[in-house]
Structure formats: C-alpha cells, structure tokens
Motif scaffolding. Structure first.
Motif, PDB file in Angstrom:
ATOM      1  N   TYR A 266       1.460 -17.399  -1.654  1.00 52.27           N
ATOM      2  CA  TYR A 266       2.489 -17.509  -0.628  1.00 52.27           C
ATOM      3  C   TYR A 266       2.530 -16.194   0.145  1.00 52.27           C
ATOM      4  O   TYR A 266       1.997 -15.170  -0.297  1.00 52.27           O
ATOM      5  N   ILE A 267       3.173 -16.212   1.315  1.00 52.71           N
ATOM      6  CA  ILE A 267       3.363 -14.994   2.103  1.00 52.71           C
ATOM      7  C   ILE A 267       4.618 -14.302   1.582  1.00 52.71           C
ATOM      8  O   ILE A 267       5.713 -14.866   1.656  1.00 52.71           O
ATOM      9  N   PRO A 268       4.494 -13.103   1.021  1.00 53.65           N
ATOM     10  CA  PRO A 268       5.631 -12.463   0.338  1.00 53.65           C
ATOM     11  C   PRO A 268       6.660 -11.871   1.297  1.00 53.65           C
ATOM     12  O   PRO A 268       6.910 -10.669   1.312  1.00 53.65           O
TER      13      PRO A 268
END
Length: 277
Positions: A266-268
């Motif tokens: 995922y994009i943090p």
C-alpha cells in the motif's frame, strides 16, 4: 591502489557483515528515542514487550519470539526501577508464551501502586492476555484483540485432553494420555485461580470467578478473538480508539523479515480527503 579479486571478496563480506549491525543499532536508537518521547508525554515509565519474527545473522534466519523467563526478568527489573507513584505503560504485542513468565509479569504489574496501562496495537494472546488483565486499564486499537488463557500442553489444549478422558472408556486410554490429563486438570485449575486473583481488584468476587472460568476452561479455541466490545461485556476496564500514534510508530521499528514478494502492499500515506477521479 590495485584491488585483487580476493580483496573485493573481503570488502563485500565486510559490507554485508557490518551493514546489518549498523542498521540494527540505528533501529535500536530510534526505538529508545521513541520510548523516551512517550514517557515525556505521559509522565510514565514505558515498557515494550513486542514479539515479532526478526531477521538475524548474515543469513537472515527468522526466529519466532514468545514470552519467556528472560522477558520476565527484564520487565521485573524495569518495574523495580520505577518509583511507586509513577504510572507504568506497557506496550504489548505477543502471541503468548510461558505461563510462569506471564504470571510473574502480571503479578508484578498488579502490585505496582500507581496506575498501570497496557496498550495493545494489534494482539496480545494467551499469556499476553493474562498480563493485560493485571492492568488498571487496557487500551486497544479498534481492531486489536486479546484471547483466552486456557493452558496448552505441548501441541494440545489442556481442555481437549480432559475431554478425551471424559468421553472415552478409561480402559481404552493409554497411560501417557492419563498422565497428560492429570497435568491438564492441574494446569487449568492453576491458571483459573490466578486469573481470578487478577480480576478480584476490578470485579465482584462472583463475577471474577465466573470470568476466570470462562477464559481458562477452554470454552473457545485458543485463537478466539476477544475484542474491545467483548471486554466491555465482561465489564473489564478497556478503551478503544485512543491509541497514541507513537505506539504505531514504535511497531514500525520492529519490521518483519523482508520477503522477495511481499503479500501486502500500500502507499504509506493517510488519505484525509477523497482522491481526485
């Protein structure tokens, strides 16, 4: 300066040997600084008991961690070094472990005079639940869970061993199973009695006895999730959705072993607003 093939091999070997040590030292310093930051914010002694698989040595061999006597020795020492009037915050993330070590930690926390708070960002199962029950307050992430404290003998739940003896003709049961059943009965009784002692500070005697029996008798499977809502039904002092952000940051400093193909990506970044279409 001319480098031969052997020199290059030695340089590569040193890099791959020293670099993990430097990285590990850097993570340890960041963990310490974050613990200190939480202590300053909450004016408390902060102790972390976090068990995750960690990559060790040059080969990156993962090892599984659980509550053991070494953990209890360190935590008991930390509690002894804490003034009686200073609160203790325990950050707990564990699948459980030895009953003896868990009971030692729980007993020491219960005897501490100032407030004891346990923070559970993800899960604290089995022995971790026993430790949590010793706290004055349990703070959970909305999706975090505790679990039953029914004892396990080797690979079998003690309650299941007792069921075999009850449902099968004793003449058809081998001696080893009968010995295990005797040990299982003692283990269930001992854990139930200890949990009842932990709960007497928080609940009426009848309720504490009932709840201790529920958690220790093997009513559920050992990985049954006890949520924050379930804890409230049990009338235990629990709080949801008030986890300090620093606790999550600390968890990030205990990374799992790197995998060639990660199962979760995922994009943090937090998404506070709807993304443009």
């Amino acid at each position: 300066m001319n480098f031969g093939f052997t020199d290059i091999i030695w340089i590569v070997f040193l890099v791959f040997t020293v670099l993990p040590m430097v990285q590990q030292r850097s993570i340890a310093v960041r963990r310490f600084n974050l613990l200190r930051k939480i202590e300053e914010q909450r004016q408390s002694r902060v102790i972390s008991l976090i068990h995750r698989q960690e990559a060790i040595s040059l080969l990156g061999i993962p090892i599984s961690r659980y509550i053991n006597v070494e953990d209890s020795e360190h935590i008991l020492r930390a509690i002894r070094l804490t003034p009686d009037d200073m609160p203790i915050d325990l950050i707990l993330h564990t699948p459980g472990g030895l009953v003896l070590a868990s009971e030692q930690i729980a007993r020491a926390l219960q005897q501490h005079r100032a407030k004891v708070t346990v923070f559970v960002p993800h899960y604290a199962m089995s022995g971790g639940t026993m430790i949590s029950l010793a706290a004055d307050e349990i703070v959970l992430d909305p999706n975090a869970v505790l679990g039953p404290v029914d004892p396990q003998l080797g690979q079998y739940p003690a309650a299941s061993i007792l069921q075999v003896v009850q449902q099968k003709n004793i003449n058809r049961i081998d001696d080893n199973t009968l010995i295990l059943a005797d040990m299982a009965a003692k283990a269930v009784r001992q854990v139930q009695e200890f949990v009842e002692i932990l709960l007497l500070d928080k609940l009426p005697a009848a309720k504490a006895k009932e709840l201790a029996k529920m958690l220790a008798e093997g009513r559920w499977t050992h990985d049954y999730p006890i949520t924050c809502e379930k804890l409230r039904e049990m009338e235990l002092p629990s709080v949801c959705n008030e986890m300090p952000l620093e606790v999550y940051e600390l968890m990030e400093l205990y990374p799992q072993p790197a995998q060639q193909r990660p199962s979760v990506q995922y994009i943090p970044l937090p998404y506070d607003k709807k993304l443009p279409g």
